[in-house]
Enzyme design. Sequence first.
Site, mmCIF file in Angstrom:
data_model
loop_
_atom_site.group_PDB
_atom_site.id
_atom_site.type_symbol
_atom_site.label_atom_id
_atom_site.label_comp_id
_atom_site.label_asym_id
_atom_site.label_seq_id
_atom_site.Cartn_x
_atom_site.Cartn_y
_atom_site.Cartn_z
ATOM 1 N N GLU A 170 -93.314 8.529 -39.372
ATOM 2 C CA GLU A 170 -93.588 7.311 -38.602
ATOM 3 C C GLU A 170 -94.154 7.684 -37.236
ATOM 4 O O GLU A 170 -93.613 8.572 -36.560
ATOM 5 C CB GLU A 170 -92.309 6.488 -38.418
ATOM 6 N N ALA A 306 -83.536 9.689 -34.310
ATOM 7 C CA ALA A 306 -83.277 9.562 -35.744
ATOM 8 C C ALA A 306 -84.364 8.713 -36.373
ATOM 9 O O ALA A 306 -85.016 7.913 -35.697
ATOM 10 C CB ALA A 306 -81.902 8.942 -35.998
ATOM 11 N N MET A 307 -84.544 8.877 -37.691
ATOM 12 C CA MET A 307 -85.606 8.179 -38.418
ATOM 13 C C MET A 307 -85.096 7.690 -39.761
ATOM 14 O O MET A 307 -84.433 8.418 -40.492
ATOM 15 C CB MET A 307 -86.797 9.136 -38.613
ATOM 16 N N GLU A 308 -85.463 6.447 -40.094
ATOM 17 C CA GLU A 308 -84.840 5.696 -41.191
ATOM 18 C C GLU A 308 -85.440 5.937 -42.562
ATOM 19 O O GLU A 308 -85.437 5.033 -43.413
ATOM 20 C CB GLU A 308 -84.936 4.205 -40.891
ATOM 21 N N ASN A 309 -85.947 7.120 -42.870
ATOM 22 C CA ASN A 309 -86.509 7.372 -44.195
ATOM 23 C C ASN A 309 -85.579 6.783 -45.263
ATOM 24 O O ASN A 309 -84.374 7.020 -45.243
ATOM 25 C CB ASN A 309 -86.653 8.878 -44.426
ATOM 26 N N HIS A 341 -77.961 1.793 -36.544
ATOM 27 C CA HIS A 341 -79.374 1.437 -36.357
ATOM 28 C C HIS A 341 -80.204 1.864 -37.568
ATOM 29 O O HIS A 341 -80.928 1.054 -38.157
ATOM 30 C CB HIS A 341 -79.893 2.120 -35.089
ATOM 31 N N GLU A 342 -80.093 3.128 -37.945
ATOM 32 C CA GLU A 342 -80.923 3.636 -39.036
ATOM 33 C C GLU A 342 -80.551 3.006 -40.374
ATOM 34 O O GLU A 342 -81.421 2.773 -41.220
ATOM 35 C CB GLU A 342 -80.812 5.159 -39.118
ATOM 36 N N HIS A 345 -82.124 -0.326 -40.822
ATOM 37 C CA HIS A 345 -83.516 -0.186 -41.242
ATOM 38 C C HIS A 345 -83.658 -0.091 -42.757
ATOM 39 O O HIS A 345 -84.747 -0.372 -43.288
ATOM 40 C CB HIS A 345 -84.117 1.079 -40.643
ATOM 41 N N GLU A 364 -87.607 -2.624 -35.273
ATOM 42 C CA GLU A 364 -86.814 -1.977 -34.235
ATOM 43 C C GLU A 364 -85.923 -2.928 -33.449
ATOM 44 O O GLU A 364 -84.792 -2.586 -33.102
ATOM 45 C CB GLU A 364 -87.732 -1.201 -33.289
#
Length: 896
Positions: A170, A306-309, A341-342, A345, A364
């Site tokens: 992203e 962090a990233m919501e893959n 949060h993640e 998502h 977001e």
Amino acid sequence: MHRKLLSAAVAPAFTLALATAPFHVSAAPTRASATANADTTTQLPRGVVPTHYQIALTPDAATASFGAHAVVTINVAKATSTITLNAAELKFSKVTLAPAAGGAERDASVAVDNDAQTATFTFAQPIAPGMYRLAMDYTGVIGTQAVGLFSLDYPGADGKRQRALYTQFENSDARRMIPSWDEPAYKASFALDVVVPAAQMAVSNMPATKTETLPDGRKRVSFATTPKMSTYLLFFALGDFERAAAKVHGTEVGVVTRRGALPQAKFALDASQAILREYNDYFGVRYPLPKLDNVAGAGRSQFFSAMENWGAIFTFEYALLLDPAIATQHDREEIFATAAHEMAHQWFGDLVTMRWWDDLWLNEGFASWMESRTTARLHPEWNTHLGAVGVRESAMRRDAIAGTHPVVQHVETVEQANQAFDEITYSKGESVIRMLEAYVGANAWRNGVRAYMQAHAYGNTVSDDLWKQIEKAAGKPVTAIAHDFTLQPGVPLIKVGEPACRNNATTVALTQAEFTRDRAGKAPLAWRVPVIAQIAGSKNQASTLVTGGKGAITIPGCGAVIVNAGQSGYYRTLYASADFAQLATRFASLAPIDQIGLLADSSALGLAGLQPASDVLDLVKATPAGADPAVWTRIAVLLDGVHNRYREQARGGDATRQKRFDTFAIARLAPLMAQVGWAARPGEASSVANLREELVNVLSNLGDANVIAEARRRYAALATDASAVPGPLRKTVMGVVAQHADAATWDQLHLAARNETTPLVRDQRYTLLAATEDRALAMRALQLALTDEPGLTISAAMISEVALRYPDMAFDFAIAHLAQINARVDASSRSRYLARLATGSSDPAMVDKLGAYAQANLAPSSRGDVEAAIAAIKDRIQVNAARLPEIDAWLAQNAQ
């Protein structure tokens, strides 16, 4: 993607070809993508749509390269001789096209446009409409920053350097690993298989379905096919990992860490189980994948934590791992909030995805709101609901000066999409949702969200798709209000008229203006503003909708009126001086959330010149020692902010004013520090632990001799007594020692950082080296940051830490070493990194420096963060000159 742990001081610098790559816009409505029938923005020619990707990947961590074979099933809607897709830093050796049902292959010639990040495949004969399989053999690079497929190095338990691989796609970086239609509206399914070392663990979005040993000793791992999803959500990781898991509602919830760190992920695993149960209920749609991992990585990014893959969240270790022996209460809250949060998502962003980056806030802002709501709901003992004002303030600081933008903003370039991940998208988005939920009611809001999820699962949406469902569930005019707050920038100002009490009810007139800090005389925009009010000390509330710039509200009871009671509204509240004075006398009796809100409003309005800048100090003076710890935490932050303004003046040669203010601030905070003490008491509230940490930090900044001496004493005693510093205060105490270090102490801290083998602690130690007040030592930290010693992902954080105290020095250093800086900053962050280094400056010369940097390095469309930094610097200079004298006068009369 989670950003709350990102320092506001960081932001990017670079010469960026990406910035000049425009997206093609078929329709650019004046209010961004507010209507569902607006054509989706795209960078690619229309007419070819992917439906499935089959990817065979062979990474080579040692050579930082990979080879791959990808077969993409595509639907060609109209005859064409060319196919264009996204590709960045990929080299193609062979590209063919064949009918999906079977038939002869056709070879393609390949033309790569590096600036546009595209590859075009041209065929000798036109391709007729139909389904095809596009096959590509290609190679690519493994980077050292968190874009595309990248590596993270860390010291292993044996002291030897280990390397793990991860992906970060992203917003527009899947194209660095997969030639693809790398835009959110092009959803497709993905089947990934990888050839990897036999001893290492491979992780992706879905569970592995097959593992086979190859003749050369490596293994091939095949993963199950994903649901339909956007390219930016695909994930792959490889390393010497360990995994633990538990079952929740049929889903395997797991954590994946480097070997040896798994016990520190227990808190995150427990949290994830509770959050998944909550979300399965709240969204009314069960999490649809068979597993949900959270994968930890050493190091850090300047852009995200962090990233919501989908099915495989990636989180940097500092935001996931928790060592109970040394963790702070703040660490626990942040780790829980990041997970919340993640995981939000997984629905808002993954299951239902914004159609284009214009509506990024749908991802977001909503995930930020769910994070706060869920943390408060599942851990009420943490009292985190009082943090809502801080979220609002984060947005308003940006939203009240030139260079702001609407929540829904039209995006035309890759770099504009990168820059959309900011306080407006996250914090204003969250605050607007909080206000609208309060307006329609929690049940109606949830029902609307459930309907939205069910209507748009596996699809793409714009903001109006959400408003339609909320309005239907609530039976209130939500869309019109939402448009006012998301399609135009700025902060409403509600001016409160004189209260009139009759028959045990109080009526006040309300007038809507606009709060701006740097544009005096600006014609105010118009908002429909939901307002909630109550009498101070009463539980009875009244609500109204201010429209057309005017309104009135009648509240049960008589007495001092609190407007924006509960602080759910996204607006500033301005009282007449007599009414503010009445609230000040009743301050101790207000609810903590309203005490924090009144402190925030009076501080901001005072700095803007709309009320005396010293009014907030009257509230500080009126706050009793027994006030909620969160209120005192807010006061400490406010006093620290004023101290920083005086410090800027002191560097110009006027230290007397700073000393007088610091003496006042220490006099207010030191007795509180004595009250809470250095060690936790049995049964104390978690908010007291947070206050203790904040008090030590702020009193250290203020130069309180007692706190500095005690921190030094405790740190020195650690050499012979491991209990000299309570675990939760260890980072804080080390921070005080580093801040006030002399050269000998700094060298000792440097040696400790160099010898540290735990990646998480090591990163913290190197960052602390950059927190010194000593200018010469700060320069040494800058120089150290450009060596390989701290690690490539820590360098930018060290420079940002220096910028908190010496923004001009940090900016000048970065400009002088721009190529080295660019190598240590995520490509997705470069256009804002330098701007944020400079944001804290109060030197007029910095405005010209930023302008020159932008002119030489950034396309005009990529200068949003530079413009915001320039506006902030001009505002700081103006405020310091105009408002600090008011505080000086107050101190002369009130300080003891």
